[in-house]
Write a protein that holds these residues in place. Sequence first.
Motif, PDB file in Angstrom:
ATOM      1  N   TYR A   1     -19.785 -15.774  58.726  1.00 47.43           N
ATOM      2  CA  TYR A   1     -19.422 -16.955  59.531  1.00 47.43           C
ATOM      3  C   TYR A   1     -20.063 -18.209  58.947  1.00 47.43           C
ATOM      4  CZ  TYR A   1     -18.772 -19.735  63.811  1.00 47.43           C
ATOM      5  OH  TYR A   1     -18.419 -20.690  64.715  1.00 47.43           O
ATOM      6  N   THR A   2     -21.346 -18.105  58.598  1.00 43.51           N
ATOM      7  CA  THR A   2     -22.060 -19.251  58.027  1.00 43.51           C
ATOM      8  C   THR A   2     -21.440 -19.665  56.691  1.00 43.51           C
ATOM      9  OG1 THR A   2     -24.025 -18.316  59.039  1.00 43.51           O
ATOM     10  CG2 THR A   2     -24.369 -20.127  57.535  1.00 43.51           C
ATOM     11  N   GLU A   3     -21.110 -18.669  55.853  1.00 43.42           N
ATOM     12  CA  GLU A   3     -20.472 -18.984  54.563  1.00 43.42           C
ATOM     13  C   GLU A   3     -19.159 -19.716  54.784  1.00 43.42           C
ATOM     14  OE1 GLU A   3     -20.029 -15.440  52.095  1.00 43.42           O
ATOM     15  OE2 GLU A   3     -22.116 -14.950  52.532  1.00 43.42           O
ATOM     16  N   PHE A   4     -18.367 -19.236  55.765  1.00 40.59           N
ATOM     17  CA  PHE A   4     -17.072 -19.847  56.018  1.00 40.59           C
ATOM     18  C   PHE A   4     -17.187 -21.255  56.597  1.00 40.59           C
ATOM     19  CE2 PHE A   4     -14.712 -16.234  54.840  1.00 40.59           C
ATOM     20  CZ  PHE A   4     -13.378 -16.585  54.857  1.00 40.59           C
ATOM     21  N   LEU A   5     -18.301 -21.524  57.283  1.00 33.25           N
ATOM     22  CA  LEU A   5     -18.443 -22.864  57.874  1.00 33.25           C
ATOM     23  C   LEU A   5     -18.665 -23.937  56.809  1.00 33.25           C
ATOM     24  CD1 LEU A   5     -20.593 -22.233  61.066  1.00 33.25           C
ATOM     25  CD2 LEU A   5     -18.231 -22.950  60.970  1.00 33.25           C
ATOM     26  N   ILE A   6     -19.124 -23.540  55.621  1.00 34.02           N
ATOM     27  CA  ILE A   6     -19.404 -24.545  54.585  1.00 34.02           C
ATOM     28  C   ILE A   6     -18.127 -25.308  54.191  1.00 34.02           C
ATOM     29  CG2 ILE A   6     -20.290 -24.910  52.232  1.00 34.02           C
ATOM     30  CD1 ILE A   6     -22.146 -22.464  52.782  1.00 34.02           C
TER      31      ILE A   6
ATOM     32  N   SER B   1     -16.835 -27.578  57.060  1.00 33.08           N
ATOM     33  CA  SER B   1     -17.623 -28.792  57.331  1.00 33.08           C
ATOM     34  C   SER B   1     -17.404 -29.830  56.238  1.00 33.08           C
ATOM     35  CB  SER B   1     -19.105 -28.452  57.467  1.00 33.08           C
ATOM     36  OG  SER B   1     -19.516 -27.686  56.378  1.00 33.08           O
ATOM     37  N   VAL B   2     -17.218 -29.375  54.993  1.00 26.71           N
ATOM     38  CA  VAL B   2     -16.944 -30.326  53.900  1.00 26.71           C
ATOM     39  C   VAL B   2     -15.625 -31.055  54.157  1.00 26.71           C
ATOM     40  CG1 VAL B   2     -16.394 -30.494  51.430  1.00 26.71           C
ATOM     41  CG2 VAL B   2     -18.301 -29.082  52.184  1.00 26.71           C
ATOM     42  N   VAL B   3     -14.581 -30.292  54.527  1.00 26.47           N
ATOM     43  CA  VAL B   3     -13.275 -30.908  54.816  1.00 26.47           C
ATOM     44  C   VAL B   3     -13.403 -31.875  55.993  1.00 26.47           C
ATOM     45  CG1 VAL B   3     -10.886 -30.452  55.514  1.00 26.47           C
ATOM     46  CG2 VAL B   3     -11.982 -28.977  53.862  1.00 26.47           C
ATOM     47  N   GLY B   4     -14.185 -31.474  57.005  1.00 26.56           N
ATOM     48  CA  GLY B   4     -14.388 -32.347  58.173  1.00 26.56           C
ATOM     49  C   GLY B   4     -15.012 -33.677  57.790  1.00 26.56           C
ATOM     50  N   ILE B   5     -16.003 -33.633  56.900  1.00 27.62           N
ATOM     51  CA  ILE B   5     -16.664 -34.872  56.465  1.00 27.62           C
ATOM     52  C   ILE B   5     -15.680 -35.751  55.688  1.00 27.62           C
ATOM     53  CG2 ILE B   5     -18.487 -35.788  54.945  1.00 27.62           C
ATOM     54  CD1 ILE B   5     -20.139 -33.275  55.762  1.00 27.62           C
ATOM     55  N   ILE B   6     -14.848 -35.120  54.848  1.00 29.50           N
ATOM     56  CA  ILE B   6     -13.864 -35.894  54.071  1.00 29.50           C
ATOM     57  C   ILE B   6     -12.891 -36.611  55.013  1.00 29.50           C
ATOM     58  CG2 ILE B   6     -11.911 -35.681  52.448  1.00 29.50           C
ATOM     59  CD1 ILE B   6     -13.517 -33.353  51.138  1.00 29.50           C
ATOM     60  N   VAL B   7     -12.422 -35.890  56.053  1.00 24.98           N
ATOM     61  CA  VAL B   7     -11.492 -36.488  57.029  1.00 24.98           C
ATOM     62  C   VAL B   7     -12.144 -37.681  57.729  1.00 24.98           C
ATOM     63  CG1 VAL B   7     -10.300 -36.057  59.217  1.00 24.98           C
ATOM     64  CG2 VAL B   7     -10.147 -34.391  57.378  1.00 24.98           C
TER      65      VAL B   7
ATOM     66  N   TRP C   1      -7.923 -21.611  58.640  1.00 28.31           N
ATOM     67  CA  TRP C   1      -9.312 -21.173  58.398  1.00 28.31           C
ATOM     68  C   TRP C   1      -9.687 -20.028  59.342  1.00 28.31           C
ATOM     69  CZ3 TRP C   1     -13.498 -21.030  61.704  1.00 28.31           C
ATOM     70  CH2 TRP C   1     -14.758 -20.854  61.117  1.00 28.31           C
ATOM     71  N   ALA C   2      -9.303 -20.183  60.617  1.00 27.68           N
ATOM     72  CA  ALA C   2      -9.668 -19.158  61.613  1.00 27.68           C
ATOM     73  C   ALA C   2      -9.041 -17.813  61.261  1.00 27.68           C
ATOM     74  CB  ALA C   2      -9.212 -19.611  63.000  1.00 27.68           C
TER      75      ALA C   2
ATOM     76  N   MET D   1      -8.046 -16.828  58.247  1.00 26.86           N
ATOM     77  CA  MET D   1      -8.714 -16.337  57.035  1.00 26.86           C
ATOM     78  C   MET D   1     -10.046 -15.675  57.380  1.00 26.86           C
ATOM     79  SD  MET D   1      -7.328 -16.881  54.011  1.00 26.86           S
ATOM     80  CE  MET D   1      -8.751 -16.956  52.930  1.00 26.86           C
ATOM     81  N   PHE D   2     -10.785 -16.344  58.254  1.00 24.83           N
ATOM     82  CA  PHE D   2     -12.103 -15.812  58.632  1.00 24.83           C
ATOM     83  C   PHE D   2     -11.969 -14.438  59.278  1.00 24.83           C
ATOM     84  CE2 PHE D   2     -15.205 -15.416  62.172  1.00 24.83           C
ATOM     85  CZ  PHE D   2     -16.298 -15.083  61.391  1.00 24.83           C
ATOM     86  N   LEU D   3     -11.008 -14.312  60.203  1.00 26.84           N
ATOM     87  CA  LEU D   3     -10.827 -13.026  60.899  1.00 26.84           C
ATOM     88  C   LEU D   3     -10.448 -11.911  59.924  1.00 26.84           C
ATOM     89  CD1 LEU D   3      -9.046 -13.847  64.247  1.00 26.84           C
ATOM     90  CD2 LEU D   3     -11.247 -12.763  63.923  1.00 26.84           C
ATOM     91  N   GLU D   4      -9.512 -12.226  59.021  1.00 31.43           N
ATOM     92  CA  GLU D   4      -9.068 -11.205  58.059  1.00 31.43           C
ATOM     93  C   GLU D   4     -10.215 -10.792  57.137  1.00 31.43           C
ATOM     94  OE1 GLU D   4      -6.227  -9.567  58.224  1.00 31.43           O
ATOM     95  OE2 GLU D   4      -5.879 -10.771  60.002  1.00 31.43           O
ATOM     96  N   GLN D   5     -10.978 -11.791  56.708  1.00 27.59           N
ATOM     97  CA  GLN D   5     -12.095 -11.523  55.811  1.00 27.59           C
ATOM     98  C   GLN D   5     -13.143 -10.652  56.522  1.00 27.59           C
ATOM     99  OE1 GLN D   5     -11.679 -12.527  52.765  1.00 27.59           O
ATOM    100  NE2 GLN D   5     -13.586 -11.669  52.021  1.00 27.59           N
ATOM    101  N   TRP D   6     -13.354 -10.935  57.810  1.00 28.11           N
ATOM    102  CA  TRP D   6     -14.329 -10.140  58.569  1.00 28.11           C
ATOM    103  C   TRP D   6     -13.848  -8.697  58.730  1.00 28.11           C
ATOM    104  CZ3 TRP D   6     -18.682  -8.478  59.642  1.00 28.11           C
ATOM    105  CH2 TRP D   6     -18.938  -7.685  60.754  1.00 28.11           C
ATOM    106  N   LYS D   7     -12.538  -8.521  59.003  1.00 23.54           N
ATOM    107  CA  LYS D   7     -12.007  -7.151  59.130  1.00 23.54           C
ATOM    108  C   LYS D   7     -12.283  -6.385  57.834  1.00 23.54           C
ATOM    109  CE  LYS D   7      -8.159  -8.182  62.234  1.00 23.54           C
ATOM    110  NZ  LYS D   7      -6.728  -8.502  62.204  1.00 23.54           N
ATOM    111  N   ARG D   8     -12.085  -7.094  56.720  1.00 25.23           N
ATOM    112  CA  ARG D   8     -12.264  -6.459  55.420  1.00 25.23           C
ATOM    113  C   ARG D   8     -13.725  -6.064  55.205  1.00 25.23           C
ATOM    114  NH1 ARG D   8     -10.710  -8.878  49.499  1.00 25.23           N
ATOM    115  NH2 ARG D   8     -11.897  -7.269  48.455  1.00 25.23           N
ATOM    116  N   LEU D   9     -14.620  -7.010  55.495  1.00 23.90           N
ATOM    117  CA  LEU D   9     -16.052  -6.739  55.301  1.00 23.90           C
ATOM    118  C   LEU D   9     -16.514  -5.609  56.234  1.00 23.90           C
ATOM    119  CD1 LEU D   9     -18.766  -7.563  54.023  1.00 23.90           C
ATOM    120  CD2 LEU D   9     -19.078  -9.153  55.895  1.00 23.90           C
ATOM    121  N   GLN D  10     -15.985  -5.626  57.463  1.00 27.45           N
ATOM    122  CA  GLN D  10     -16.379  -4.602  58.434  1.00 27.45           C
ATOM    123  C   GLN D  10     -15.943  -3.212  57.961  1.00 27.45           C
ATOM    124  OE1 GLN D  10     -14.539  -5.203  62.221  1.00 27.45           O
ATOM    125  NE2 GLN D  10     -16.063  -4.042  63.321  1.00 27.45           N
TER     126      GLN D  10
END
Length: 560
Positions: free
Chosen positions: A191-196, A199-205, A272-273, A275-284
């Motif tokens: 989750y922390t990795e995905f937030l990076i 947050s970068v895109v948010g700052i650009i916007v 993003w959400a 992607m995060f869920l799919e990536q977590w399923k994979r890691l799990q």
Amino acid sequence: QNKSQGLSFVRIHAPWQVLSREAELLKIKMPTKKMYEITEEGGILKKLNEIWCKLTEPLQPQVPQQENTNMKSLSYPFSREKIYLYNIKDKDTFFDNGTRSRIVREILKRTSTKARNSMGINTLIANNVYDAAYPLHDGEYEGQNDDMNDRKLLYREWARYGVFYKFQPIDLIRKYFGEKIGLYFAWLGLYTEFLIPSSVVGIIVFLYGCITIESDIPSKEMCDQRNAFTMCPLCDKFCDYWNLSSACATARASHLFDNPATVFFSIFMALWATMFLEQWKRLQMRLSYFWDLTGLEEEEEHSRPEYETKLLQKKLKNKNITTENSNEDEKEKLTWSDRMPGYAANFGLILFMIMLTFSAVFGVIVYRITTAAALSFSTNETTRSNVRVTVTATAVIINLVVILILDEIYGAVAKWLTEIEVPKTEKTFEERLILKAFLLKFVNSYAPIFYVAFFKGRFVGRPGHYVYVFDGYRMEECAPGGCLMELCVQLSIIMLGKQLIQNNLFEIGIPKLKKLFRKLKDERTEPKEMDSSQSKDPQQWDLDYILEPFTGLTPEYMEM
């Protein structure tokens, strides 16, 4: 240990016979002698993976790795009859500390006590027979002594602020704390990795909003002093007509958050959400495979001691009424009719709680309307000109306090409601608890935000035909720049306030204070004449007794 006064400790050791018997009962998976190779992907993916490993080498924690990573031993639920299958080099170290602690805890939970209809150590702790029951840590994590243990290694490579940039030693966390906590930190890390990136895109916007603020036509027109748009009074008796250009600052500020790039950002976050869920399923799946959490046979879970106690009471009640034959007695379980009162209480209370949340939101709306009306009567010019800012800021702080108080209440209520349902296994207990707590806390946290985002300013009416609440108070409307700015204020105060108060104050501050308090209390109760023996180092159980008890993972997931 016998002491004349003060605390006495009972140390429990499980010998091999007990461990093997219970491991078979709990169907704990252990490595067998059979090894097999894990095939890896070749080609371009392998090359990319190698490059990635080279680049991230400084970020990897310095913990001992498995010697042979592409060989894995087949795991199988432990069985004493087939003991020759398992890879037992030394009976003392075959079960690791985590497994041993789990087995001992299970035995303590299941052993019936002398009191009628009660089970296990939890009952004894609740009745103050014992003060606490806990597994011991491996040793100290601070200090200069040379002997290295897993706890010290985890502290050095993971649990301190100095190594925040490193990846987590997930396998070591799992080995020391068990699978559940291992999975939690794996999830948190991902989750922390995905937030990076987000947050970068948010700052650009946001920066895009800052750059294009001069070319934004609506706010330019509002701020133009020559276009004198005269607006209708904001309240009935005491307010005067006002000029639209006075709301210039709000309109410009809301452009920072509400510009064309925001649309892109919302689409990006939706993707993003997923992607995060799919990536977590994979890691799990990956972790479940390496940690042997998957199996062909779904592990049948043991029922909770509370469930068995309730069943015992039911059997005794039935015995008094009729003496049935013993075969039917064995298959007995709690039916719908037994649980009906629990379900009814659940339904009623959850409905009541949700209504309570809505009424709190409504109360804050009424506070805003009445305060705005009261402040606009003021004789002071600055008070009258800053009505909106004052009302928004104070209302949001009231909201935050209400949310924090209700959050604590809802957490306790959800737990109590799940307990009166008497779920059979720990897994169903946790699932039901999470469902209830999530429902209540979600409604609690987001009701005021949803109101500002979707409902506020929609029911105002028009000049000459306004909508009134409670005779004479006009329904509140959005600021001239739209409600988005207010939504930003609301979100930031609630999110930051909750983070600072709940997560930092409650999670870091309060345990530290409790620990200090317990230490002082123990020092007071210790008899004075033991100075001679005090000079020797305190034992591990004394040190662990001072620590805070673990409250489970549910609150951690809840907060995230």
